[in-house]
Design a protein around this motif. Structure first.
Motif, PDB file in Angstrom:
ATOM      1  N   GLU A 122       0.817  -1.217   0.000  1.00 49.58           N
ATOM      2  CA  GLU A 122       0.000   0.000   0.000  1.00 49.58           C
ATOM      3  C   GLU A 122       0.851   1.267   0.000  1.00 49.58           C
ATOM      4  O   GLU A 122       0.515   2.255  -0.639  1.00 49.58           O
ATOM      5  CB  GLU A 122      -0.924  -0.009   1.226  1.00 49.58           C
ATOM      6  CG  GLU A 122      -1.975  -1.097   1.139  1.00 49.58           C
ATOM      7  CD  GLU A 122      -2.925  -1.081   2.325  1.00 49.58           C
ATOM      8  OE1 GLU A 122      -3.952  -1.745   2.245  1.00 49.58           O
ATOM      9  OE2 GLU A 122      -2.634  -0.395   3.337  1.00 49.58           O
ATOM     10  N   THR A 123       1.957   1.189   0.726  1.00 47.96           N
ATOM     11  CA  THR A 123       2.833   2.355   0.805  1.00 47.96           C
ATOM     12  C   THR A 123       3.357   2.723  -0.582  1.00 47.96           C
ATOM     13  O   THR A 123       3.386   3.889  -0.965  1.00 47.96           O
ATOM     14  CB  THR A 123       4.019   2.055   1.735  1.00 47.96           C
ATOM     15  OG1 THR A 123       3.501   1.604   2.972  1.00 47.96           O
ATOM     16  CG2 THR A 123       4.853   3.291   1.953  1.00 47.96           C
ATOM     17  N   LEU A 124       3.750   1.702  -1.331  1.00 52.65           N
ATOM     18  CA  LEU A 124       4.283   1.962  -2.666  1.00 52.65           C
ATOM     19  C   LEU A 124       3.200   2.491  -3.604  1.00 52.65           C
ATOM     20  O   LEU A 124       3.453   3.357  -4.441  1.00 52.65           O
ATOM     21  CB  LEU A 124       4.919   0.698  -3.243  1.00 52.65           C
ATOM     22  CG  LEU A 124       6.290   0.356  -2.650  1.00 52.65           C
ATOM     23  CD1 LEU A 124       6.772  -0.982  -3.171  1.00 52.65           C
ATOM     24  CD2 LEU A 124       7.309   1.443  -2.946  1.00 52.65           C
ATOM     25  N   ILE A 125       1.997   1.962  -3.456  1.00 51.71           N
ATOM     26  CA  ILE A 125       0.897   2.476  -4.283  1.00 51.71           C
ATOM     27  C   ILE A 125       0.738   3.972  -4.021  1.00 51.71           C
ATOM     28  O   ILE A 125       0.599   4.786  -4.922  1.00 51.71           O
ATOM     29  CB  ILE A 125      -0.420   1.723  -3.980  1.00 51.71           C
ATOM     30  CG1 ILE A 125      -0.310   0.290  -4.485  1.00 51.71           C
ATOM     31  CG2 ILE A 125      -1.601   2.435  -4.630  1.00 51.71           C
ATOM     32  CD1 ILE A 125      -1.538  -0.538  -4.250  1.00 51.71           C
ATOM     33  N   MET A 126       0.800   4.307  -2.730  1.00 47.69           N
ATOM     34  CA  MET A 126       0.674   5.707  -2.346  1.00 47.69           C
ATOM     35  C   MET A 126       1.827   6.530  -2.915  1.00 47.69           C
ATOM     36  O   MET A 126       1.624   7.630  -3.444  1.00 47.69           O
ATOM     37  CB  MET A 126       0.673   5.785  -0.812  1.00 47.69           C
ATOM     38  CG  MET A 126       0.290   7.133  -0.280  1.00 47.69           C
ATOM     39  SD  MET A 126      -1.381   7.547  -0.791  1.00 47.69           S
ATOM     40  CE  MET A 126      -1.922   8.415   0.647  1.00 47.69           C
ATOM     41  N   PRO A 185       8.021   6.500 -16.338  1.00 44.30           N
ATOM     42  CA  PRO A 185       8.574   5.180 -16.013  1.00 44.30           C
ATOM     43  C   PRO A 185       8.785   4.979 -14.513  1.00 44.30           C
ATOM     44  O   PRO A 185       8.613   3.870 -14.016  1.00 44.30           O
ATOM     45  CB  PRO A 185       9.914   5.136 -16.749  1.00 44.30           C
ATOM     46  CG  PRO A 185      10.198   6.502 -17.200  1.00 44.30           C
ATOM     47  CD  PRO A 185       8.927   7.259 -17.220  1.00 44.30           C
ATOM     48  N   LEU A 186       9.107   6.061 -13.800  1.00 41.22           N
ATOM     49  CA  LEU A 186       9.316   5.924 -12.359  1.00 41.22           C
ATOM     50  C   LEU A 186       8.028   5.484 -11.678  1.00 41.22           C
ATOM     51  O   LEU A 186       8.025   4.546 -10.866  1.00 41.22           O
ATOM     52  CB  LEU A 186       9.802   7.258 -11.775  1.00 41.22           C
ATOM     53  CG  LEU A 186      10.121   7.225 -10.284  1.00 41.22           C
ATOM     54  CD1 LEU A 186      11.285   6.293 -10.008  1.00 41.22           C
ATOM     55  CD2 LEU A 186      10.436   8.629  -9.763  1.00 41.22           C
ATOM     56  N   SER A 187       6.924   6.125 -12.033  1.00 37.92           N
ATOM     57  CA  SER A 187       5.674   5.736 -11.379  1.00 37.92           C
ATOM     58  C   SER A 187       5.270   4.329 -11.812  1.00 37.92           C
ATOM     59  O   SER A 187       4.738   3.555 -11.010  1.00 37.92           O
ATOM     60  CB  SER A 187       4.571   6.752 -11.674  1.00 37.92           C
ATOM     61  OG  SER A 187       4.639   7.158 -13.001  1.00 37.92           O
ATOM     62  N   ALA A 188       5.543   3.975 -13.080  1.00 37.69           N
ATOM     63  CA  ALA A 188       5.235   2.622 -13.544  1.00 37.69           C
ATOM     64  C   ALA A 188       6.050   1.611 -12.740  1.00 37.69           C
ATOM     65  O   ALA A 188       5.525   0.581 -12.301  1.00 37.69           O
ATOM     66  CB  ALA A 188       5.539   2.493 -15.035  1.00 37.69           C
ATOM     67  N   LEU A 189       7.325   1.937 -12.537  1.00 38.48           N
ATOM     68  CA  LEU A 189       8.213   1.023 -11.806  1.00 38.48           C
ATOM     69  C   LEU A 189       7.730   0.836 -10.367  1.00 38.48           C
ATOM     70  O   LEU A 189       7.608  -0.294  -9.879  1.00 38.48           O
ATOM     71  CB  LEU A 189       9.640   1.578 -11.816  1.00 38.48           C
ATOM     72  CG  LEU A 189      10.660   0.734 -11.055  1.00 38.48           C
ATOM     73  CD1 LEU A 189      10.971  -0.542 -11.825  1.00 38.48           C
ATOM     74  CD2 LEU A 189      11.936   1.514 -10.796  1.00 38.48           C
ATOM     75  N   VAL A 190       7.413   1.950  -9.716  1.00 38.50           N
ATOM     76  CA  VAL A 190       6.967   1.878  -8.321  1.00 38.50           C
ATOM     77  C   VAL A 190       5.697   1.035  -8.225  1.00 38.50           C
ATOM     78  O   VAL A 190       5.564   0.162  -7.361  1.00 38.50           O
ATOM     79  CB  VAL A 190       6.723   3.301  -7.767  1.00 38.50           C
ATOM     80  CG1 VAL A 190       6.051   3.237  -6.412  1.00 38.50           C
ATOM     81  CG2 VAL A 190       8.031   4.066  -7.677  1.00 38.50           C
ATOM     82  N   LEU A 191       4.809   1.263  -9.174  1.00 36.04           N
ATOM     83  CA  LEU A 191       3.545   0.528  -9.144  1.00 36.04           C
ATOM     84  C   LEU A 191       3.775  -0.956  -9.423  1.00 36.04           C
ATOM     85  O   LEU A 191       3.121  -1.823  -8.839  1.00 36.04           O
ATOM     86  CB  LEU A 191       2.591   1.119 -10.185  1.00 36.04           C
ATOM     87  CG  LEU A 191       1.123   0.882  -9.861  1.00 36.04           C
ATOM     88  CD1 LEU A 191       0.741   1.641  -8.607  1.00 36.04           C
ATOM     89  CD2 LEU A 191       0.254   1.292 -11.022  1.00 36.04           C
ATOM     90  N   PHE A 192       4.726  -1.238 -10.307  1.00 36.81           N
ATOM     91  CA  PHE A 192       5.019  -2.623 -10.641  1.00 36.81           C
ATOM     92  C   PHE A 192       5.561  -3.355  -9.413  1.00 36.81           C
ATOM     93  O   PHE A 192       5.147  -4.473  -9.109  1.00 36.81           O
ATOM     94  CB  PHE A 192       6.038  -2.679 -11.782  1.00 36.81           C
ATOM     95  CG  PHE A 192       6.450  -4.071 -12.139  1.00 36.81           C
ATOM     96  CD1 PHE A 192       5.560  -4.902 -12.808  1.00 36.81           C
ATOM     97  CD2 PHE A 192       7.699  -4.554 -11.789  1.00 36.81           C
ATOM     98  CE1 PHE A 192       5.926  -6.197 -13.128  1.00 36.81           C
ATOM     99  CE2 PHE A 192       8.067  -5.853 -12.107  1.00 36.81           C
ATOM    100  CZ  PHE A 192       7.179  -6.678 -12.781  1.00 36.81           C
TER     101      PHE A 192
END
Lengths: 273, 449
Positions: A66-70, A97-104
């Motif tokens: 959840e933290t990473l989603i946030m 790409p950074l947000s994609a990576l974090v979400l991945f």
């Protein structure tokens, strides 16, 4: 939930592809497409966070998933605001790409919330979480801008006017945007720390606990404070400011993850998986 | 009274119809010219035309039977005469005669420098010239404006007709496309402009940026002019002799400072342009370090056009200060020229495509004169019949007369509608000429002219 996350991830990846295409071909509509995808992804992203909040009654940052989603949400949010304000189109090549990576990475983490936590869902906690995340996302952006600045500065100093020189904006724009994101980040971090203190006082009766997380947050705050102070007094701008914002972000990442993995402290459970 | 106004109207119509009817036979597009590649400057300056001379020249061509339409343009790098003619050789000969007579240069002196293109090649040539693919400085933007001026003169003098009008409009379109779809005009190819572009990469905008000009020289002053055009801020001029500095400063509405004040001036300036004859460095690395502290590290951009150099190259290592000397700028330009060359290949492709398009329009053109001739014959019949009828109908009012004219026109339009569509359609499998021939015979169009 999983399926929505995949859809969001897909939008972020499409946005990344559009920005990469923009980097190479330099057609404006590509950049616009990238921004649209990112915005759509962001709206869905906001929805699932809101859904999580309503369902559990807690702001959803109770485990690493959840933290990473946030965190991913905050990055996109800050990027969209800055893109609107400064029209720095090329920054999408970093933010998307950074947000994609974090979400991945978030997607890879197990999603079951840790059941028993002594969280008091009050105003201070919510402010603390929101401001800290926005602040950290701003610093992430500042770090990206610092990297772009260094690339562009090197091109100009080395008189090597290649691929990036043509595509990156002026040093001035990169520098002022970087500065602005540090100012925003610093303000948010300060507010986040204060609200954190107040929450700690109200729950544990103490403002400061010498908890490693607290100590490292303090160090991060000091680094950015020094950067801003030097900029205002002797004019630490350009290269030095860029390098410091990269170092600052590295320390921040350590505060975010490292402290929880290597040291123990009362934030540990939020990044547990 | 009524009849007079009828014939007036008829006369006006005639004026509109007949210039078109001139193109009953297929015309050739011919281009004759010389440029920087074929003729040395001595010859080019002898043959160049001023704007007024062009207008006079077009007048003269009007009286020349071999040339139907003509546009003439002349720049410092080229003289080109674009014509349409029934007989290509006659037109070229006439144009040569004309050049020789007006410019008082014997024909044999410039004949070897001439190139003569016709048909597709002439079309391609004008497209390439306007798109600046044929220019000495590839991608330079002035040529399009010069051709536009020449075309305007030709339309004022009425020497440009159906074919050249169409050709020139296509030319402008192609040139615009080449400019916007390729990078042929991107990035500076002159020293002073390259410096300005660099400045933009450092400062973002040059608006309000202060300039310090050390010494003076053509290139340096050109750069200052570019800066002023970009709304740069104050200009300071430092010269060894203060009076000379004052003179230059006045020209740019700037302020002259003494040579000893340069160090102080560096604190306020953002861009420093130097081109003095000094043998030693005027600004040294150590100095700049101190100055950067005082400027709170605001960026400082040195443009060193002087040889030997005036600015210590070590300064480039100081944070937030950038030094470009003449060789650096030259290599920037060379890179940019290479880029333009690459882009020009894409430009050539756009031109090729446009040439093919133009040819297909041009080939359909022989249908147009037939239709025009057909219409003018109909109109002539109608005109004479109206005239006859109205002789005996004196009681009709002006309104009634107008109504009859309108009705006749409407009838002509309706009658001609289907044949026109038929002739214009491409459904004859390449046998358009047969139908055109039949049409001309049926209505006896060829005897009319």
């Amino acid at each position: 939930m999983k399926i929505v996350m995949i859809i969001i991830l897909l939008f972020y990846l499409l946005s990344t592809a559009a920005y990469v295409a923009y980097l190479f071909v330099q057609k404006n509509y590509m950049q616009q497409a990238g921004r649209c995808m990112l915005t759509v992804g962001f709206l869905l992203h906001s929805l699932i966070i809101g859904y999580g909040f309503v369902q559990s009654g807690h702001i959803p940052v109770r485990n690493l998933h959840e933290t990473l989603i946030m965190a991913g949400w905050a990055i996109v949010c800050v990027f969209l605001v800055f893109q609107y304000k400064y029209r720095l189109k090329i920054l999408g090549i970093y933010a998307a790409p950074l947000s994609a990576l974090v979400l991945f990475i978030a997607y890879q983490m197990p999603g079951e919330p840790v059941p028993d936590q002594n969280l008091f869902n009050n105003f201070w906690l919510i402010s603390h979480i929101v401001t800290i995340f926005i602040g950290e996302a701003s610093f992430a952006l500042a770090c990206g801008l610092g990297v772009l600045y260094l690339i562009q500065e090197h091109a100009i100093k080395a008189k090597n006017h290649g691929f990036f020189y043509r595509r990156l904006p002026s040093l001035e724009l990169l520098d002022t945007t970087g500065y602005a994101s540090i100012v925003v980040g610093f303000t948010m971090l300060t507010v986040g720390l204060i609200t954190g203190f107040v929450y700690a006082k109200s729950v544990w009766g103490r403002f400061w606990d010498w908890d490693p997380k607290e100590v490292w947050s303090g160090i991060t705050w000091l680094i950015y404070a020094a950067l801003l102070h030097e900029r205002l007094t002797v004019g630490w701008r350009g290269r030095r400011s860029a390098i410091l914002s990269i170092i600052g972000f590295a320390v921040l990442l350590f505060t975010f993850f490292g402290v929880n993995f290597f040291l123990k402290g009362h934030h540990g459970e939020f990044t547990r998986w | 009274m009524t009849i007079n106004s009828v014939s007036d109207e008829v006369k006006n119509r005639q004026l509109i119809v007949f210039p078109c009817a001139k193109y009953s036979a297929m015309l050739d597009i011919v281009l004759m010219g010389l440029n920087h590649n074929t003729a040395p400057v001595e010859l080019r300056e002898c043959l160049a035309f001023s704007k007024d001379e062009i207008a006079d020249a077009l007048e003269a061509f009007k009286r020349c039977p071999a040339v139907r339409e003509v546009i003439l343009f002349s720049t410092c790098n080229r003289v080109e005469i674009l014509m349409t003619a029934e007989n290509r050789a006659e037109a070229v000969e006439a144009a040569k005669e004309f050049l020789s007579r007006v410019k008082k240069v014997p024909k044999n002196e410039f004949e070897k420098a001439l190139y003569i293109h016709d048909g597709d090649e002439a079309v391609r040539h004008i497209f390439r010239v306007a798109s600046s693919l044929d220019s000495m400085v590839l991608g330079e933007p002035q040529i399009l404006g010069q051709i536009k001026d020449a075309y305007r003169t030709a339309t004022l003098k009425k020497t440009s007709g159906v074919i050249l009008n169409r050709l020139l409009h296509r030319t402008f379109f192609v040139a615009k496309r080449v400019r916007s779809e390729t990078g042929i005009g991107d990035h500076a190819v002159s020293i002073s402009y390259a410096a300005i572009e660099l400045g933009r990469k450092i400062f973002g905008t040059l608006e309000g940026k202060k300039t310090l000009l050390i010494g003076a020289g053509e290139m340096a002053e050109l750069a200052v002019e570019h800066l002023i055009r970009n709304r740069a801020g104050d200009i300071f001029v430092a010269n060894r002799t203060f009076e000379r500095g004052l003179e230059i400063a006045n020209r740019f509405h700037g302020k002259a400072i003494r040579f000893e004040e340069i160090e102080n001036g560096l604190q306020y300036a953002d861009i420093v342009i130097s081109s003095t004859g000094a043998i030693d460095y005027i600004v040294k690395g150590k100095q700049v370090k101190g100055i950067m502290r005082r400027r709170k590290n605001r960026p400082l951009f040195f443009i060193d056009i002087a040889v030997p150099r005036n600015i210590d190259p070590e300064i480039n290592r100081v944070a937030n200060s950038y030094v470009y000397d003449i060789d650096d700028l030259k290599s920037v330009i060379e890179e940019n020229i290479e880029d333009r060359k690459k882009e020009s290949l894409r430009g050539e492709r756009i031109v090729d495509e446009a040439v093919i398009r133009f040819r297909s329009w041009y080939e359909s053109l022989d249908v147009v004169p037939t239709i025009v001739a057909l219409r003018s014959k109909m109109e002539m019949i109608a005109r004479s019949e109206i005239k006859k009828t109205l002789h005996s109908l004196n009681h009709l009012s002006e309104d009634d007369y107008q109504a009859i004219c309108r009705m006749t026109n409407a009838m002509i339009n309706k009658i001609l509608h289907d044949p026109t569509i038929f002739l214009k359609s491409n459904g004859h499998h390449g046998n358009a000429s047969i139908y055109l021939d039949i049409t001309r015979k049926l209505f006896k169009l060829d005897d009319e002219n």
